[in-house]
Design a protein around this motif. Sequence first.
Motif, PDB file in Angstrom:
ATOM      1  N   VAL A   1       0.681  -1.212   0.180  1.00 31.98           N
ATOM      2  CA  VAL A   1      -0.128  -0.114  -0.097  1.00 31.98           C
ATOM      3  C   VAL A   1       0.687   1.409  -0.150  1.00 31.98           C
ATOM      4  O   VAL A   1       1.968   1.070   0.469  1.00 31.98           O
TER       5      VAL A   1
ATOM      6  N   GLY B   1      -2.513  11.274   1.668  1.00 27.46           N
ATOM      7  CA  GLY B   1      -3.354  11.062   2.928  1.00 27.46           C
ATOM      8  C   GLY B   1      -4.561   9.833   2.637  1.00 27.46           C
ATOM      9  O   GLY B   1      -5.068   9.450   3.746  1.00 27.46           O
TER      10      GLY B   1
ATOM     11  N   VAL C   1      -4.951   5.909   1.655  1.00 22.61           N
ATOM     12  CA  VAL C   1      -3.915   4.627   1.677  1.00 22.61           C
ATOM     13  C   VAL C   1      -4.882   3.898   0.332  1.00 22.61           C
ATOM     14  O   VAL C   1      -5.779   3.456   0.396  1.00 22.61           O
ATOM     15  N   ILE C   2      -3.962   3.644  -0.638  1.00 23.56           N
ATOM     16  CA  ILE C   2      -4.469   2.649  -1.882  1.00 23.56           C
ATOM     17  C   ILE C   2      -3.121   1.658  -2.088  1.00 23.56           C
ATOM     18  O   ILE C   2      -2.368   1.717  -1.758  1.00 23.56           O
ATOM     19  N   PRO C   3      -4.062   0.495  -2.388  1.00 22.16           N
ATOM     20  CA  PRO C   3      -2.986  -0.819  -2.684  1.00 22.16           C
ATOM     21  C   PRO C   3      -2.275  -0.502  -4.218  1.00 22.16           C
ATOM     22  O   PRO C   3      -3.035   0.196  -5.100  1.00 22.16           O
TER      23      PRO C   3
ATOM     24  N   LYS D   1      -7.106   4.394   8.807  1.00 25.73           N
ATOM     25  CA  LYS D   1      -7.387   4.626   7.277  1.00 25.73           C
ATOM     26  C   LYS D   1      -7.622   3.015   6.839  1.00 25.73           C
ATOM     27  O   LYS D   1      -6.881   2.162   7.463  1.00 25.73           O
ATOM     28  N   SER D   2      -8.460   3.020   5.967  1.00 22.76           N
ATOM     29  CA  SER D   2      -8.763   1.656   5.262  1.00 22.76           C
ATOM     30  C   SER D   2      -7.591   1.663   4.445  1.00 22.76           C
ATOM     31  O   SER D   2      -6.828   2.589   3.878  1.00 22.76           O
ATOM     32  N   LEU D   3      -7.451   0.417   4.053  1.00 19.72           N
ATOM     33  CA  LEU D   3      -6.347  -0.132   3.369  1.00 19.72           C
ATOM     34  C   LEU D   3      -6.776   0.097   1.728  1.00 19.72           C
ATOM     35  O   LEU D   3      -6.283  -0.225   0.885  1.00 19.72           O
TER      36      LEU D   3
ATOM     37  N   GLY E   1      -4.599   0.979   7.812  1.00 19.66           N
ATOM     38  CA  GLY E   1      -3.360   1.583   7.823  1.00 19.66           C
ATOM     39  C   GLY E   1      -3.372   2.823   8.344  1.00 19.66           C
ATOM     40  O   GLY E   1      -4.307   3.330   8.958  1.00 19.66           O
ATOM     41  N   ALA E   2      -1.961   3.494   8.676  1.00 19.40           N
ATOM     42  CA  ALA E   2      -1.969   4.822   9.068  1.00 19.40           C
ATOM     43  C   ALA E   2      -0.658   5.505   8.444  1.00 19.40           C
ATOM     44  O   ALA E   2       0.279   4.767   7.874  1.00 19.40           O
TER      45      ALA E   2
END
Lengths: 166, 867
Positions: A55, A60, A62-64, B820-822, B835-836
């Motif tokens: 990720v 700001g 979170v993206i895979p 945060k969501s992944l 995640g953070a």
Amino acid sequence: MTEQQESGLQRLAGKYLSFVLGGESYAVQILKVQEIIQMMPVTRVPRTPPFVRGVINLRGKVIPVIDLRRRFELADREDTDRTCIIVAQVAQGEAMVVTMGVIVDEVAEVLDVRSDGIEPPPAFGSAVDTAFLLALAKVSGKLVMLVDIDKVLTERQVAAVEQLSR
Amino acid sequence: MEAILSDVEAIAELLMLAEPNDLMAFGDALNRCERIHKWALQGSHARVSGAAETVIKLLEHAIMAEPEAAMALVQQANASLEPLQQSISAAAAGAATGPRPRDKEEEETLAEFLEQQPARLEAIENLALRLERDYVEADARELYGIMHTLKGDAAVVGMTEVQQLCQTLEEYLAGGRQHFDSSMMLASKDWLESYFASVRDGAPPPPPAATALWTVTAEGAKSAPFSAPEPIAVAPPALPSQPPATATEEQDQSLLEEFRSEAGQHLQDVEVQLLTLESEPGAKDAVRTIFRAFHTIKGVAGFLNLSLIGYLAHEAENLLDRVCKDRMSMTPDAVDVTFDTVDALRGMVSLAHAEPSSPEWEPWRAAAKELTARIEAIIAETSEDETTAPAGPPVEQAAPAKKKIGEILVERGTIPEAELTTVLCEQAADHDQGHPRRRLGEVLIAAGKVAPREVAAALRVQRAAEPQKVAQVHEQLRVDADRVDRLVESIGELVISAAALADGVKLQDGDGGQGAMSRLLKTCRELQELGTSLRMVPLRATFQKMARVVRDLARKTDRPVEFSMVGEDTELDKAVVDRIGDPLLHLVRNAVDHGIEPHPAERAAAGKPANGNVTLRAFHQGGEIHIEVCDDGRGLDAEAILRKARERGLVGDSERLSLQETYQLIFHPGLSTASQVTDVSGRGVGMEVVKKTVESLRGQVMIETERGCGTVFRLRLPLTLAVIEGMVVRVASERYIIPTLAIRRVIQPQRSGLSTVVGKGEVLLEQGAFVPLMRLSDTFRIAGAEQDATRSVILLMGTGRQAFGLVVDELIGQQQIVIKSLGEGLGKVTGIAGGAIMSDGTVGLIIDVADLASTYFDSGEDKGEAK
């Protein structure tokens, strides 16, 4: 080829972003691309399939990110300063749009794919699983593989994650 | 149907033959018209009700108007009868068109209406429960007020069925204690809830309220208040049982007499409350009392065909209704006009015996007209300008200054009040426009005769409060939750970048930047707290739902249970509050169904009061919220639980568990300690939900119990879901974050404490117990981690049988983490909660401890079985 197939292929005409992977040219529909960013540190996420590189922090969010080489089962390669992440918006399920990153060797150019240059994907002989391809396109004499980005980023992913966690 | 059409004809006849000042005829026509209107609303004949409304309006104006003008209005009304008749025929022929689609504006009104209902329904339920326990007049009045408001609002959005139900409930609330039936109220609330839900979701509406309510009241413990399943048929119990039409002259007289004394009392009440309002403009109780008084006067006056009184009382009621609903505040103007209305009504009531055509009414007709105009002006003014507009007509604006005269008059006390009163009465009797000054003085003293102390107090407060007239109302904002989320999120980012900047400043620049930096950090933290606080809501609503659950269940299982709650104002993140309802529901059900003894005799034998007690308690403790569900019932039977668990093979025969470990077994699915499974609880599934939900909120469930004395389930929950305290740990080159709340202890292991047990892997001897160890490097397949456990750090986590030690290379430090969501693309990753963004801009992964533990222990068990 039936007429139906043909008209299906014709609809693929339009603007594409082309990129290079393992020396070959691929392209994705430009409408699916949100932005192109430079390679940045990726945090590995345990218990995910190998093609999930991890990720990243996209301003700001979170993206895979997916390693397209691994997804296409090509050999691994060190990242270079030309390595890029194409951030794409893909449809998942009925109404959900998901933002994901795709790591490619390098981004080339924006192509105008015309309907008369589009051919169905080859049944075999391609380096890549043809399930991920929409079609082949000839643009100014060069062959470009049109990638089905929705499939690349979504299909079988959840299943794979579940398998690994067992 | 026939009756309705004949009503129309009767109206036509009345209007045709009416003399301009024949108020009786107008009143009769008005009554008939109102009957048609009601019928139309009942049958949802929009066109009929619209046409009827037109006629009603015209007639009302005609009653108020000068004779010549009245005739013109009557003619107009007569002309409007034709469309009315046509629409009725059309409705009768079934040609009435279906509900037309709502336009955008109506759509919005409806949405707003629906949005307001949950809170209102909650209030209804709460009040009904309170009244059931302890009938207090003030509560009943509040409930009445809510019903009344709901009725009005429902009329605006065209929900006739709701309107009718409220009307019925209102009428029967007015009947006082002996007519109160909480089951009926609660059933109505449930019905309303399902009705609103069906409107919101576009689902088919629930069965008619009448049916639903009839069932409840028919089987309810108390006698059914309705003589027929059609609730609308109930006559208001507060009103005389015989309509005046059939009453003899004598009865009429006595009714009038009764009305006069009753109305006098009500008007006096209004004055007293108005004085209260003078000093505290925000006093809601006072507004409600006034509203109620006018409402009653209106109702009775309507019954006695005193149209003018009814009309004026209705106007005043309208004004107060707006204040009730916070659409306007009780400005000095509004108070003044209410005072004047009281005077006028008093005068009219004294004339109640006179013939409607009597010339004595004339001055009052003018007064009523003038007052109506003033009230309408105030309403119009406040609806144009929603803020508390201080501006008003100059005469009225001068009112506060003039009040001082009355004040001084009373304060001196030497002035003979009686003399003053007579003077003022004369002035009032002169039907010139009453000056606010005179009116007020008169009112003050008139009330002073009754309760001089109250007047004096009011005056004193009034003087003190003179400079600040504005009602102190905490403004409430309804904000899109998404926006708040974004705000909190970006503040989180700010905190992180400030932290990153702080690192940089520390490195490059000595003292210069440091001061600025620490101020920035402080501001960030403040902003973050503020942002988080926006998401905070009190637990009250959730707790109140439980009150209802306990009540219903206690009735169903036929055991007396009292419910109490403590700390319901404790605030918690909305996301947590939303999700805590289910677990609490299960726990509360369990408390009643399994906790409290089924027979009072059993309780008596144990020396406990006959009524069981279930208490919900919430409080802060050390940055967490604790919610406790306590009962004073039988307590948990550890032996029975253990026996059952052994039977089911959940615990090995040789395994020895601590008490807490045994209690925790009840969260295991499929383990039920109930000797019989009821439809309420006892399948063990509920308890599993409790544990799962609480853990998903990163909380814990603790159990304290004593055999025969009761049980306490304590939920420990984080204050908010958005930000957590996290411990950053390192394994090889990777970093992970562990919620600090989950870590019980940090251990630097000695070699002597470590050993390997066949089938269990590495264990740590900790306080006399073997705790299995989990290497994060193994679980997450991290290459290059420290192999020697003595050079690692062990984080002790989990409780009871799920206790384990997590082995990591190093602790980096503790920090606030914005979760945060992944990303939806990955779905749920086992062992990772999210995640953070770390201070270096990369993403750190937050470990889901409960998830990790359950996969670890489940697979451990599998291994054990395989061997």
